[in-house]
Structures are given as structure tokens and as C-alpha cells.
Write a protein that holds these residues in place. Structure first.
Motif, mmCIF file in Angstrom:
data_model
loop_
_atom_site.group_PDB
_atom_site.id
_atom_site.type_symbol
_atom_site.label_atom_id
_atom_site.label_comp_id
_atom_site.label_asym_id
_atom_site.label_seq_id
_atom_site.Cartn_x
_atom_site.Cartn_y
_atom_site.Cartn_z
ATOM 1 N N VAL A 64 0.807 -1.188 0.093
ATOM 2 C CA VAL A 64 0.070 0.031 0.045
ATOM 3 C C VAL A 64 1.072 1.187 -0.012
ATOM 4 C CG1 VAL A 64 -1.714 1.496 1.216
ATOM 5 C CG2 VAL A 64 -2.032 -1.043 1.083
ATOM 6 N N LEU A 96 -2.288 0.004 8.933
ATOM 7 C CA LEU A 96 -2.231 -0.942 8.146
ATOM 8 C C LEU A 96 -0.709 -1.384 8.338
ATOM 9 C CD1 LEU A 96 -3.204 0.461 4.682
ATOM 10 C CD2 LEU A 96 -4.190 -1.156 6.157
ATOM 11 N N TYR A 290 -1.134 -0.372 -4.497
ATOM 12 C CA TYR A 290 -2.257 0.523 -4.418
ATOM 13 C C TYR A 290 -1.890 1.703 -3.538
ATOM 14 C CZ TYR A 290 -5.338 -3.390 -6.273
ATOM 15 O OH TYR A 290 -6.213 -4.317 -6.907
ATOM 16 N N GLU A 293 -6.519 4.178 -4.191
ATOM 17 C CA GLU A 293 -7.543 3.295 -3.912
ATOM 18 C C GLU A 293 -7.856 2.934 -2.588
ATOM 19 O OE1 GLU A 293 -9.594 2.111 -6.404
ATOM 20 O OE2 GLU A 293 -10.732 0.522 -5.235
ATOM 21 N N VAL A 294 -6.733 2.786 -1.758
ATOM 22 C CA VAL A 294 -7.052 2.337 -0.318
ATOM 23 C C VAL A 294 -7.181 3.639 0.590
ATOM 24 C CG1 VAL A 294 -5.802 1.302 1.622
ATOM 25 C CG2 VAL A 294 -5.683 0.093 -0.596
ATOM 26 N N LEU A 304 -9.844 1.870 6.357
ATOM 27 C CA LEU A 304 -8.674 1.783 5.622
ATOM 28 C C LEU A 304 -8.358 0.148 5.733
ATOM 29 C CD1 LEU A 304 -6.428 4.879 6.992
ATOM 30 C CD2 LEU A 304 -7.078 4.322 4.663
ATOM 31 N N ARG A 305 -8.623 -0.557 6.752
ATOM 32 C CA ARG A 305 -8.345 -1.610 6.687
ATOM 33 C C ARG A 305 -9.094 -2.621 5.976
ATOM 34 N NH1 ARG A 305 -7.590 -1.397 13.280
ATOM 35 N NH2 ARG A 305 -5.339 -0.786 13.446
ATOM 36 N N ALA A 307 -10.594 -1.445 3.271
ATOM 37 C CA ALA A 307 -10.143 -1.204 1.899
ATOM 38 C C ALA A 307 -9.100 -2.013 1.505
ATOM 39 C CB ALA A 307 -9.904 0.167 1.394
ATOM 40 N N ALA A 308 -8.169 -2.196 2.453
ATOM 41 C CA ALA A 308 -6.965 -3.035 2.024
ATOM 42 C C ALA A 308 -7.338 -4.572 1.930
ATOM 43 C CB ALA A 308 -5.584 -2.686 3.298
ATOM 44 N N GLU A 309 -8.032 -4.968 2.959
ATOM 45 C CA GLU A 309 -8.591 -6.350 2.740
ATOM 46 C C GLU A 309 -9.251 -6.787 1.375
ATOM 47 O OE1 GLU A 309 -10.892 -7.037 6.586
ATOM 48 O OE2 GLU A 309 -8.877 -6.693 7.503
ATOM 49 N N ARG A 310 -9.971 -5.469 0.986
ATOM 50 C CA ARG A 310 -10.847 -5.788 -0.216
ATOM 51 C C ARG A 310 -9.934 -5.920 -1.360
ATOM 52 N NH1 ARG A 310 -11.815 -1.932 -3.806
ATOM 53 N NH2 ARG A 310 -11.765 -0.340 -2.415
ATOM 54 N N VAL A 311 -8.841 -4.966 -1.561
ATOM 55 C CA VAL A 311 -8.033 -5.092 -2.566
ATOM 56 C C VAL A 311 -7.125 -6.621 -2.516
ATOM 57 C CG1 VAL A 311 -8.093 -2.774 -3.151
ATOM 58 C CG2 VAL A 311 -6.330 -3.685 -1.764
#
Ligand SMILES: O=c1ccn([C@@H]2O[C@H](COP(=O)(O)O)[C@@H](O)[C@H]2O)c(=O)[nH]1
Length: 323
Positions: A64, A96, A290, A293-294, A304-305, A307-311
């Protein structure tokens, strides 16, 4: 002594010692501030390639970026000043730093605030490393060899306040001019990611230009980095930057044996599914990256976590079966 020979109690988080006295940023006072004799540090450090390989196995294939754009600072309700920069960076570390394999601070967004911005960058790097994330400093440095020596000291010597796990480098003064960075990285367990096929559309005119030997500029870079990584296990420490936006590269990445950093995902339009087209059989070495996006999900740390888990889930799906 090899890292793998050490007793478990002496093992390090991502190759770094812990259990020592800590400073205000939670950094071992004798580890990152230069008090440890060079030779001691030299033997204590595992290669960057090995550390990245383990971090990805433990935390997943994701880098990230910390890119504190003025618009993002505003979106997070922060002022476009050093205090806003510091709060932004600390929030990303808190959200993160203890869960993603790598974090890539973009140096330009710190440099624009001058010496105080650089101070925030130093602190951010230390906090990230202490949280267990590998830090890839995106500085894209390159110059004649004697000046590259100074860049190597700035980013890859453990006694430097800007010491990171790896740094990005530009090869357009010749890959050989980057030798001081490669040597410093090899000596202290660092990594270097060299630009090969960048994610921006303007890059192709330079990188796909064909030289006298029939190879493109990018293939020359790829081949020289492949040489540096020959025989390295489980992964070489010298990586390439190949944008996720570039489509089928038409280049031979099969001998790289090092990490392939893939920016361009999310805000620049590429999706995780594009990684298969871009990297094909080289998918095992890809480190997707990314930033916006995050970061758009902040400043809430849970968001934020998420979003990071999704990507990361998208990347895992795209890279599934790569091993
Ligand atoms: O080819 C390249 C090399 C580096 N970058 C850097 O990555 C991030 C991308 O940010 P996003 O918000 O995910 O677009 C940024 O720091 C670039 O300087 C790149 O985009 N492409």
C-alpha cells in the motif's frame, strides 16, 4: 551465521531485531540510529528478497502506498501542512503497518514540505518498520555512479535516518550507474526496484525504444536485473517496476527471479484481473501496489483496513494458483 541457523528466540520480525530498548517511535535505539557496528548489522540481516518472500507468505501479496496528495489531506479533514502530513502518515501506519506486507511512502509528497517534511518521512519509515511492514521508499533516484553512492548511503545504509528496506531507482543513466545501490543493498539486506515498464502512458516511448542489439530499453533493464538475481533463493533482492496498466508486456520476464512491483492499480485504471494479462507466467513474483484506491477510504482506520482487505482479496483471487 545464516538467518535460518539462529535459535527461534533470536529470530527477528521481518529480519529485524526486536526486544530491545525503544525510542519515542518504538524503534530499537541501537538498531536504526546507527549505534550498532556495521559488521554486526551486516551479519544480522537477511536478504530483502527472503524477507519480502516471507512477508508476502504471512501477510499476503499487497503493497500500500502512502501518497498524501493535497486533495487527500483535504478529504481527510487535514490541513495541507506538515502537521497534516504527519497525522495522515501516522493514521496509515496505525491502520496498516501491522498487517500489510509492504508500504510504499512516496517521497515527493514529503519533500514538498522541505526539511520538516523529510523529518516526517524519517519518522514514518521508522514507525512502519517497527510495526513489521517492509518499507519500499518510492524515490525513483538515479544519477552518475558517484552520486548514486550518496543515494545508496541515504536510503540503504542502516545508519541513515532515511534507511528503508528497499528503494525505487531510475535506470535512464544506465543500469550500471546504479551499482552503488545494488552493492549497498547486497551488503545490508536491502532491495532496489528498478523502473522497467512504468504505468504511465508517456513511459512507453522511452522504455519500448529499440537499441542496436534489437532489444528494447526495458528488456535491457530486465536482463541486467535478471543477472543480479541469478541463483538467489527464495527470491532475489533486485526488483522491477512493471505497471499493471501496460497490458501484455511483450517482454520476457521469465529470468528475473526477483519481485515485480505493480503500481497502476485502482486510481490509474488497472484492476487486479489485469495482472494475469500483464504478468502471465511471472505472476508468482508480483507485488501489487495501490495508493489512492486504499487511501480514499480514510481517515477511519477500520475503513482503511477494510479497503486494504478488499484489494488484497482481489489480488489473491487474481494471483490464485500462482505458486
Ligand atoms: O510506474 C510507476 C511507478 C511508480 N508509481 C507510483 O506509484 C504510486 C501510484 O499511486 P496510485 O494512487 O495507486 O495511482 C505513485 O506514488 C506513483 O508515483 C506509479 O504510479 N507508476
Amino acid at each position: 551465521m545464516r538467518a535460518g541457523d539462529r535459535p527461534a528466540a533470536a529470530r527477528e520480525r521481518n529480519g529485524r531485531p526486536h526486544g530491545r530498548r525503544l525510542d519515542d517511535d518504538g524503534v530499537p535505539v541501537d538498531a536504526d540510529r546507527g549505534a550498532t557496528p556495521r559488521e554486526e548489522r551486516r551479519v544480522a540481516m537477511e536478504s530483502f528478497g527472503a524477507r519480502l518472500h516471507r512477508a508476502v507468505a504471512e501477510r499476503g501479496p499487497l503493497c500500500v502506498g502512502i501518497d498524501p496528495h493535497p486533495g487527500l489531506l483535504a478529504r481527510w479533514g487535514l490541513a495541507d501542512d506538515v502537521e497534516g502530513l504527519d497525522r495522515f502518515s501516522r493514521t496509515v501506519v496505525e491502520a496498516l503497518g501491522d498487517r500489510v506486507a509492504a508500504v510504499k511512502p512516496q517521497s515527493a509528497f514529503y519533500e514538498r514540505f522541505g526539511s520538516r517534511g523529510i523529518g516526517v518521512l524519517e519518522s514514518t519509515i521508522r514507525q512502519l518498520r517497527n510495526a513489521g511492514a517492509l518499507v519500499v521508499l518510492d524515490a525513483k533516484r538515479g544519477d552518475i555512479g558517484s552520486t548514486v553512492s550518496a543515494y545508496a548511503s541515504a536510503y540503504l545504509d542502516p545508519s541513515s535516518p532515511l534507511y528503508a528496506d528497499a528503494v525505487t531507482a531510475s535506470p535512464y543513466l544506465g543500469v550500471g550507474s546504479l551499482a552503488p545501490m545494488f552493492e549497498m543493498a547486497a551488503a545490508y539486506g536491502g532491495g532496489v526496484f528498478v523502473l522497467a515498464l512504468t504505468s504511465n502512458p508517456e513511459g512507453a516511448a522511452v522504455q519500448r525504444a529499440v537499441g542496436a542489439d534489437g532489444r528494447t530499453v526495458a528488456q535491457t533493464v530486465i536482463d541486467e536485473i535478471s543477472q543480479l538475481n541469478r541463483g538467489a533463493e527464495p527470491l532475489g533482492s533486485f526488483g522491477l517496476v512493471v505497471g499493471a496498466t501496460v497490458g501484455d508486456t511483450g517482454h520476457d520476464l521469465s529470468a528475473v527471479n526477483g519481485p515485480l512491483l505493480a503500481p497502476g492499480l485502482g486510481a490509474q485504471g488497472a484492476t487486479a484481473a489485469d495482472l494475469r494479462t500483464v504478468f502471465g507466467p511471472s505472476l508468482p513474483a508480483v507485488l501489487p501496489s495501490y495508493s489512492r484506491e486504499v487511501l480514499h477510504a480514510g481517515p477511519d482506520t477500520a475503513a482503511l483496513r477494510a479497503a486494504a482487505e478488499r484489494v488484497l482479496a482481489d489480488c489473491r483471487a487474481a494471483l490464485a494458483g500462482r505458486d
